[in-house]
Structures are given as structure tokens and as C-alpha cells.
Design a protein around this motif. Structure first.
Motif, short mmCIF file in Angstrom:
data_model
loop_
_atom_site.label_atom_id
_atom_site.label_comp_id
_atom_site.label_asym_id
_atom_site.label_seq_id
_atom_site.Cartn_x
_atom_site.Cartn_y
_atom_site.Cartn_z
N ALA A 189 -4.14 -4.67 -0.39
CA ALA A 189 -4.36 -3.39 -0.86
C ALA A 189 -4.85 -3.48 -2.19
CB ALA A 189 -2.87 -2.77 -1.06
N GLN A 227 1.66 5.61 -0.53
CA GLN A 227 1.19 6.85 -0.42
C GLN A 227 2.19 7.73 -1.24
OE1 GLN A 227 -1.82 7.89 0.84
NE2 GLN A 227 -2.24 5.97 1.83
N TRP A 261 7.42 9.68 -0.81
CA TRP A 261 6.49 8.36 -0.87
C TRP A 261 6.94 7.53 0.12
CZ3 TRP A 261 7.90 3.41 -2.02
CH2 TRP A 261 9.05 3.21 -2.77
N VAL A 290 -0.90 1.25 -5.44
CA VAL A 290 -0.57 -0.04 -4.86
C VAL A 290 0.83 -0.64 -5.51
CG1 VAL A 290 -1.15 -2.50 -5.29
CG2 VAL A 290 -2.81 -0.98 -4.64
N LEU A 299 -7.09 -0.97 -5.42
CA LEU A 299 -7.45 0.49 -5.91
C LEU A 299 -8.99 0.68 -5.98
CD1 LEU A 299 -4.88 0.66 -8.88
CD2 LEU A 299 -4.98 1.95 -6.76
N THR A 356 -2.38 13.93 -0.96
CA THR A 356 -1.74 12.58 -0.81
C THR A 356 -2.70 11.53 -2.15
OG1 THR A 356 -1.39 12.79 1.51
CG2 THR A 356 -1.65 10.52 0.69
N THR A 357 -1.79 10.94 -2.59
CA THR A 357 -2.24 10.09 -3.90
C THR A 357 -2.12 8.69 -3.32
OG1 THR A 357 -2.09 11.63 -5.54
CG2 THR A 357 -2.42 9.34 -6.20
N PHE A 358 -2.91 7.72 -3.40
CA PHE A 358 -2.79 6.28 -3.22
C PHE A 358 -2.77 5.55 -4.37
CE2 PHE A 358 -4.87 2.00 -2.64
CZ PHE A 358 -4.38 1.56 -1.63
N SER A 415 0.57 -1.02 0.11
CA SER A 415 -0.05 0.01 0.20
C SER A 415 0.82 1.18 -0.03
CB SER A 415 -1.01 -0.12 1.23
OG SER A 415 -1.48 1.10 1.36
N TYR A 426 3.18 11.85 -2.05
CA TYR A 426 2.67 13.17 -1.16
C TYR A 426 3.32 14.15 -2.20
CZ TYR A 426 2.90 9.76 2.73
OH TYR A 426 2.69 8.73 3.73
N THR A 467 -1.93 2.76 -10.21
CA THR A 467 -2.82 4.03 -9.66
C THR A 467 -4.08 3.92 -10.27
OG1 THR A 467 -2.23 5.60 -11.41
CG2 THR A 467 -0.84 5.16 -9.66
#
Length: 412
Positions: A236, A146, A228, A157, A238, A153-155, A144, A148, A173
């Protein structure tokens, strides 16, 4: 370093080396080379490429994990090498020296040109370090992630495979993946990179324990730096790519009328598309994930066109000038042997302009985006982004599910 200074330095380098080092310069030897592109913050982004002969002519293949991108537009003079990647509107201009190659990577964009110092050494197949220490942690698995950027913040995998010290994988993403990444684990440092003629990227992080990658840095192009971090998480996931974009309330279909590459107007109302399952691809020649999707859709269309399936590519280019946009799309068409119509929308890759061009769309957020239309002409599903071959099982699962969806619509 701004662009004018970069070109001045490159020009001075050309004059100096050509006048003093030509007789001592190395040849463009066949084999694996190690190249680097240097960012504005003096960080080197390493990559590998192979030089080989084909029909008596030098060619280059960029190597990233399982990806091998062949480039046949290579020009060699007694003291220089020019590698052009027209699909990405980029090029490498380099001088031969006693050390290998030294010069500049240049990418042409509307209204500006970006550059990065380039160098390369022959007969070097390592990427980061010649001998890496595998350390105590194996990063194989699902993470998982992140990213920055300022307060945002963008998530994502992350999925990686490690064999010895060597690591391959990618970040997934909601808009697509970071394609084929390749690198190493050296003691407690995670390092992967990618360059295939466009979008140079370097990811680094500290391996603090079995389950955490911290103090991550993403270097992209000459000036982008992003923080990141990642935590091991086999669960995890999306968001569902079919639940991001949609249609505005009261709409169940889309409409458009754009010209194809021959100047002929094409519309979903045309007889060719009636009573067919139609796939509408929102794409651009500038978009690496769009290229991955096109590489899938081109043979898919050749296989399914006799079954009652049509595909239409809507090109949203960086250029408003029709001839420049057409030339860029033609390169993509030829590269991937596309036999379905590619339409020049006349709009740029600004996401707001996409919804302006197709008013029924809602929450369009990424290239590529793919709309599946059933035989009645109604929108069946909208898929945002594309995770390509670099994502392994995710890509093969998508292909299987996509074909199942299309087969089910054809059977109705």
C-alpha cells in the motif's frame, strides 16, 4: 449536549463537589493516570498521562505510544486542578473527588468553544482494558485503509506494531499522519486512541480474519464519527507528496511580503535570501502535523543556516485579529525554539485564502505544505503534508531524502 448546557453542568458539579467532597478529595498523586473524554454519543476516548514533580511544581505529560508531551502549566488548589495547553488553546478544568478527577476538557476556537466531559483515575496505566486477550491475529504490518464520510472515500495507509496485546502505530494520509496512536487487541477487537491536549481520537474495528479490519469507527472530538475499513497490504502506498500541489501555468516562482513577529516586512526579494536555498513552510499553530514539521525544521535550520539555507514560516492562523494570531504563533516559536522568521500572513487557514495570498500556487490542499526554492529563486519542489515521527521509517526516510535534496541544491 450543547456548550451552554455543558458549562452549566460543570458549574453545578464544581459547586456540589466543592461543598461536599473537598475533605475527602484525592491528591494529584504522582504516577500514571487513566483519563477519558466522553463524546456526544457517550463513547469514552481513553488516554494516559503522567503526573510528576519538577522544581517543586506539579507537571503533566500526555502519553501516546512513544510520544511524551510535557505540559508545565498546571495549577492545583485544595479541591481543583487546571491543566492548560496554550499551544492548542485548550484546557482541562477538574475537581478532585474520592474517585480521582472529574470535570471538562475545553478547546477555544474562533467564534465557538467545544467541550467534552473529562474524568481520570490515579495509578492506572492501562488504556482500554486491564487484561486483554491477544486473540488469534497479529496486526503488525502495513494496511490499505478506506475512510468513509457520506458518499466520499478517503484513502490512507495504516502501519502498526503489536507486541502481546499492545498496539502502536498511525494512519498516513496525503495531508499528514494521525500522529502517535496507542491501544490494544482484545480478542477480535482493534482499539487505538490518542490525546495530547488537542484532537482526541478513538479508532475501533472488528478483526474478521488475518487480513481484514471491518466495521471500523473513528470518533474525533465531541461529535465526529466516521466509518473505516482496512485490508492488509504490504505494498500500500500514498500518492507522491511532491506531485499534489504545483504552480499555475507560466509560473516558476512565488512571491509574498508579510510581517514577522516584530512587525518587520519580509520578502523573498530581501538580500538575506539571495543566492540561498530557501524552504518556505506553510503552517499554522493550530495544526498538529505542522508542529511535527516545525520540530524537524527548527534544528534543521540551526544546522544548515551556515551552509546557505534559509527557512521562512508562513503562518495561516484561525484568527484574523493580528494580536490573537501573533500570540498563537509566539507559543509555537517558544515551544520549538524556532530561530527562522515566522510571518503573519493576515489570512486564515482556509485553503482558498492560501491561493489568494500566493496567486502562483495551484491545488494547495493541506497544512503543512513545504516549498523548496533553489539558489536562482525558482521553485524546485513542493511537498504536501508531513508524516512525522509517529510513522517510524517513513519519517526517517523523509528526513534522509530531504537533507539529500538540500545538499544537492547547495552543491549546484
Amino acid at each position: 449536549m450543547n456548550n451552554s448546557i455543558r458549562f452549566y453542568v460543570f458549574g453545578a458539579l464544581m459547586i456540589g463537589l466543592a461543598s461536599g467532597c473537598t475533605n475527602k478529595a484525592v491528591e494529584l498523586h504522582n504516577g500514571i493516570w487513566r483519563g477519558t473524554l466522553t463524546t456526544d454519543s457517550t463513547v469514552d476516548i481513553p488516554f494516559n498521562f503522567e503526573v510528576y514533580d519538577s522544581l517543586g511544581k506539579k507537571q503533566v505529560a500526555f502519553l501516546n505510544g512513544r510520544e511524551r508531551l510535557n505540559i508545565n502549566d498546571v495549577t492545583e488548589t485544595p479541591d481543583s486542578v487546571f491543566i492548560s495547553t496554550p499551544l492548542y488553546e485548550g484546557e482541562i478544568r477538574a475537581l478532585k473527588s474520592t474517585e480521582g478527577l472529574v470535570g471538562t476538557w475545553i478547546k477555544h476556537l474562533p467564534g465557538k468553544t467545544i467541550t467534552m466531559p473529562f474524568s481520570a483515575e490515579a495509578n492506572q496505566n492501562y488504556r482500554f482494558v486491564k487484561t486483554a486477550d491477544t486473540g488469534q491475529v497479529n496486526v503488525t504490518g502495513r494496511w490499505s485503509v478506506q475512510f468513509y464520510k457520506g458518499m466520499d472515500t478517503t484513502f490512507a495507509v495504516g502501519e502498526f506494531e503489536q507486541s502481546g496485546s499492545q498496539v502502536t502505530g498511525s494512519f498516513l494520509t496525503t495531508t499528514g499522519d494521525y500522529r502517535f496512536l496507542s491501544g490494544v487487541i482484545d480478542r477480535n477487537t482493534f482499539m487505538v486512541s490518542a490525546f495530547s491536549g488537542s484532537n482526541p481520537m478513538l479508532f475501533t474495528a472488528d478483526i474478521t480474519d488475518q487480513d481484514n479490519l471491518l466495521n471500523g469507527k473513528l470518533y474525533a472530538g465531541p461529535g465526529t464519527v466516521m466509518r473505516w475499513s482496512a485490508r492488509r497490504d504490504e505494498d500500500a502506498m500514498l500518492p507522491d507528496a511532491y506531485k499534489i500541489a504545483g504552480l499555475k501555468s507560466g509560473n516558476d516562482r512565488i512571491s509574498f511580503r508579510f510581517n514577522d513577529l516584530d512587525g518587520n516586512a519580509v520578502s523573498l526579494d530581501d538580500k538575506r535570501f539571495q543566492d540561498k536555498v530557501v524552504i518556505v513552510q506553510f503552517m499554522g499553530s493550530w495544526c498538529p502535523n505542522c508542529m511535527d514539521e516545525t520540530a524537524f525544521l527548527a534544528p534543521f535550520y540551526d544546522q544548515y543556516k551556515t551552509k546557505g539555507v534559509e527557512v521562512i514560516g508562513l503562518a495561516y492562523e484561525r484568527y484574523k485579529e493580528p494580536e490573537k494570531a501573533k500570540a498563537a504563533v509566539l507559543h509555537l516559536k517558544d515551544r520549538f525554539q524556532v530561530h527562522y522568521p515566522l510571518l503573519l500572513t493576515g489570512y486564515t487557514n482556509d485553503k482558498g485564502q492560501v491561493e489568494e495570498s500566493i496567486p502562483a500556487l495551484d491545488n494547495f490542499s493541506a497544512f503543512p505544505t513545504t516549498i523548496i526554492i533553489d539558489k536562482s529563486g525558482a521553485v524546485y519542489k513542493i511537498h504536501t503534508g508531513f508524516n512525522g515521527p509517529a510513522t517510524g521509517k517513513h519519517y526517517t526516510d523523509f528526513v534522509q531524502e530531504f537533507k539529500h535534496e538540500i545538499d544537492s541544491l547547495l552543491a549546484q
